[in-house]
Motif scaffolding. Structure first.
Motif, PDB file in Angstrom:
ATOM      1  N   GLY A   1       0.776  -1.239  -0.127  1.00 33.71           N
ATOM      2  CA  GLY A   1       0.065   0.105   0.056  1.00 33.71           C
ATOM      3  C   GLY A   1       0.867   1.280   0.005  1.00 33.71           C
ATOM      4  O   GLY A   1       0.685   2.255  -0.650  1.00 33.71           O
ATOM      5  N   LEU A   2       1.984   1.246   0.624  1.00 30.39           N
ATOM      6  CA  LEU A   2       2.717   2.414   0.862  1.00 30.39           C
ATOM      7  C   LEU A   2       3.371   2.669  -0.582  1.00 30.39           C
ATOM      8  O   LEU A   2       3.860   3.682  -0.901  1.00 30.39           O
ATOM      9  CB  LEU A   2       3.806   2.239   2.052  1.00 30.39           C
ATOM     10  CG  LEU A   2       3.313   2.358   3.360  1.00 30.39           C
ATOM     11  CD1 LEU A   2       4.376   2.113   4.510  1.00 30.39           C
ATOM     12  CD2 LEU A   2       2.330   3.940   3.588  1.00 30.39           C
ATOM     13  N   ILE A   3       3.998   1.680  -1.048  1.00 32.07           N
ATOM     14  CA  ILE A   3       4.536   1.661  -2.348  1.00 32.07           C
ATOM     15  C   ILE A   3       3.477   2.263  -3.759  1.00 32.07           C
ATOM     16  O   ILE A   3       4.031   3.086  -4.217  1.00 32.07           O
ATOM     17  CB  ILE A   3       4.965   0.151  -2.667  1.00 32.07           C
ATOM     18  CG1 ILE A   3       6.187  -0.254  -1.900  1.00 32.07           C
ATOM     19  CG2 ILE A   3       5.462   0.094  -4.287  1.00 32.07           C
ATOM     20  CD1 ILE A   3       6.729  -1.904  -2.352  1.00 32.07           C
ATOM     21  N   PHE A   4       2.442   1.501  -3.686  1.00 31.30           N
ATOM     22  CA  PHE A   4       1.494   2.094  -4.411  1.00 31.30           C
ATOM     23  C   PHE A   4       0.982   3.593  -4.270  1.00 31.30           C
ATOM     24  O   PHE A   4       1.222   4.565  -5.180  1.00 31.30           O
ATOM     25  CB  PHE A   4       0.072   1.303  -4.389  1.00 31.30           C
ATOM     26  CG  PHE A   4       0.006  -0.096  -4.532  1.00 31.30           C
ATOM     27  CD1 PHE A   4       1.175  -0.734  -5.452  1.00 31.30           C
ATOM     28  CD2 PHE A   4      -0.580  -1.000  -4.043  1.00 31.30           C
ATOM     29  CE1 PHE A   4       1.128  -1.735  -5.907  1.00 31.30           C
ATOM     30  CE2 PHE A   4      -0.685  -2.428  -4.476  1.00 31.30           C
ATOM     31  CZ  PHE A   4       0.312  -2.742  -5.218  1.00 31.30           C
ATOM     32  N   LEU A   5       0.866   4.023  -2.853  1.00 34.33           N
ATOM     33  CA  LEU A   5       0.777   5.391  -2.730  1.00 34.33           C
ATOM     34  C   LEU A   5       1.819   6.617  -2.899  1.00 34.33           C
ATOM     35  O   LEU A   5       1.604   7.338  -3.511  1.00 34.33           O
ATOM     36  CB  LEU A   5       0.324   5.509  -1.129  1.00 34.33           C
ATOM     37  CG  LEU A   5      -0.345   6.903  -0.820  1.00 34.33           C
ATOM     38  CD1 LEU A   5      -1.570   7.222  -1.315  1.00 34.33           C
ATOM     39  CD2 LEU A   5      -0.666   6.818   0.821  1.00 34.33           C
ATOM     40  N   GLY A   6       2.875   5.936  -2.444  1.00 38.28           N
ATOM     41  CA  GLY A   6       4.053   6.764  -3.030  1.00 38.28           C
ATOM     42  C   GLY A   6       4.438   6.973  -4.320  1.00 38.28           C
ATOM     43  O   GLY A   6       4.395   8.027  -4.865  1.00 38.28           O
TER      44      GLY A   6
END
Length: 462
Positions: free
Chosen positions: A258-263
């Motif tokens: 989720g953090l990778i996608f959001l970033g």
């Protein structure tokens, strides 16, 4: 593994892989938390945001980051429910097993049927993308040839065994990770040199973009990116200490992905604001080109194809375990519940999945994605309900802590998932309901018009 009569029943009476040692039909327990997380990340494909980047950016009015944040919030609650059920029933089968044991074999069959739809079609999406990208790079070679070559290669790797799959995944994740680091560095340099930047733009969108409905519609599409945590639960019979490792791996994978996608969504918007790309379908290429030119585009293409291959590899391994589990319980023909004597892998389910994947030669991405959307949300809703039924109702784990863990939190996950249901397209509903109708007809045949009980896994104490 402890022996109890409640949430830790580890054996299946009619399942060969759960019988005494020496039967020669047991899956190998070789997967620890790091490897399970790796499998989940490969399944998700860290670069997957670029596959629908332009389309979802337009759908949300330039609020792709907000849509990813909403999808992550929903998935965290649902991922927690998957972890809770994996702790109770550490077996292959995912939502099929959880609903069967919490509710009934009939409802479990319908949940498994919906989940089967996702897993059968997810490898197909990867094969389609591989054919499209490689055909664009090498126009003289037809896309169907790339698709067939990929199916044969991945099928052979899966037959060899889960260890071969995990070793290949290190290369895939490493290549994508290298691209992400390079892209973020170059993008930050480019954004910093462009002058004044609106840091809230990825969440506020373009002028005139308002309302939460477009963000919700985008989140309904993007939640499919998180199916990797469901894939982790299908490897429960090959995990070391599954009642501990599976829940941990599910949580870690969901948060990291989720953090990778959001970033990536955030930095991509800052790099190339909404309305400045010429074609939504190729917006990802334009974003990458803006950051690093044609050389980075070539690297991106290579990393994306590698990611698609890795995702197809892992998703085919996952669906073969689901079919294997349903074959063992006689929901599907029992021949599908056997392991190869040498490779210790479910060869027939793997070959069946490959045969279905050949439909990539005739189907398109819109049709396949619509079917997956329906199946995914059915499974997510069913697992959230299973937590409530198993822990709060059946096991009567209540009180303040029990009510929060077993009713409130899975209830929130259920409500949020149903919320996403409202944003599915008419195509998703029509195709999904047709698949459900086919499953119901097969269940009627299997039970002789519902006059006989549905075959299912019979769990017993160790």
């Amino acid at each position: 593994m402890s022996s109890s009569s409640d949430t830790h029943a580890p054996l299946a009476r009619n399942t060969p892989s759960h019988t005494a040692k020496g039967t020669g039909n047991a899956l190998r327990r070789v997967l620890g938390v790091p490897t399970l997380v790796l499998l989940g990340l490969v399944y998700m494909v860290p670069l997957t945001i670029f596959s629908t980047y332009g389309i979802v950016v337009e759908l949300t009015g330039g609020r792709l980051s907000a849509a990813y944040a909403a999808a992550l919030a929903v998935m965290l609650f649902t991922a927690r429910s998957y972890g809770r059920m994996a702790k109770a029933f550490p077996f292959a089968g995912s939502a099929y097993t959880y609903v069967t044991k919490s509710f009934s074999p009939g409802l479990g069959f319908m949940a498994g049927w919906s989940l089967l739809l996702d897993y059968l079609l997810l490898p197909m999406i990867n094969y389609l993308l591989i054919g499209i990208y490689l055909n664009a790079a090498f126009p003289a070679v037809p896309a169907w040839l790339f698709i067939c070559a990929s199916i044969v290669t991945i099928t052979l790797l899966n037959i060899v065994g889960i260890t071969a799959v995990t070793r290949s995944n290190y290369v895939v994740v490493g290549l994508q990770g290298l691209f992400i680091v390079l892209f973020v560095i170059l993008a930050c340099v480019s954004v910093a040199g462009s002058g004044r930047v609106d840091l809230l733009a990825p969440f506020t969108g373009v002028d005139g973009a308002e309302g939460f409905s477009p963000i919700l519609a985008g989140a309904a599409i993007l939640c499919l990116s998180y199916l990797g945590f469901d894939a982790i639960s299908t490897f429960a019979e090959e995990a070391k200490n599954p009642q501990r490792s599976i829940p941990r791996a599910i949580t870690i994978t969901t948060v990291v992905a989720g953090l990778i996608f959001l970033g990536l969504a955030y930095i991509s918007h800052l790099l190339l604001p909404v309305g400045t790309f010429s074609n939504p379908d190729s917006a990802a290429i334009e974003v990458v080109a803006t950051a690093g030119g044609n050389l980075l585009v070539a690297f991106f293409t290579s990393a994306y194809i590698a990611g698609s291959l890795g995702s197809a590899l892992t998703s085919q391994a996952s669906v073969s375990r689901i079919i294997y589990s349903m074959g063992q319980s006689s929901v599907l023909p029992q021949v599908l519940g056997r392991l190869h004597p040498r490779w210790r892998t479910p060869v027939l389910p793997i070959l069946l999945t490959s045969a279905v994947a050949l439909l990539a030669l005739v189907l398109d991405l819109v049709t396949v994605s619509s079917l997956i959307s329906f199946g995914a949300l059915v499974a997510f809703s069913a697992v959230n309900l299973s937590v409530i039924k198993h822990y709060f109702i059946n096991q009567k784990e209540r009180g303040l802590k029990g009510t929060i863990n077993n009713l409130l939190l899975p209830g929130i996950g259920l409500v949020l998932t149903v919320w996403l249901w409202t944003s599915l397209s008419g195509l998703s509903f029509s195709l999904g309901l047709s698949w459900a109708g086919l499953g119901l007809a097969y269940l009627a045949f299997l039970t002789h018009g519902f006059r006989r009980p549905t075959p299912h896994l019979q769990l017993e104490d160790a």
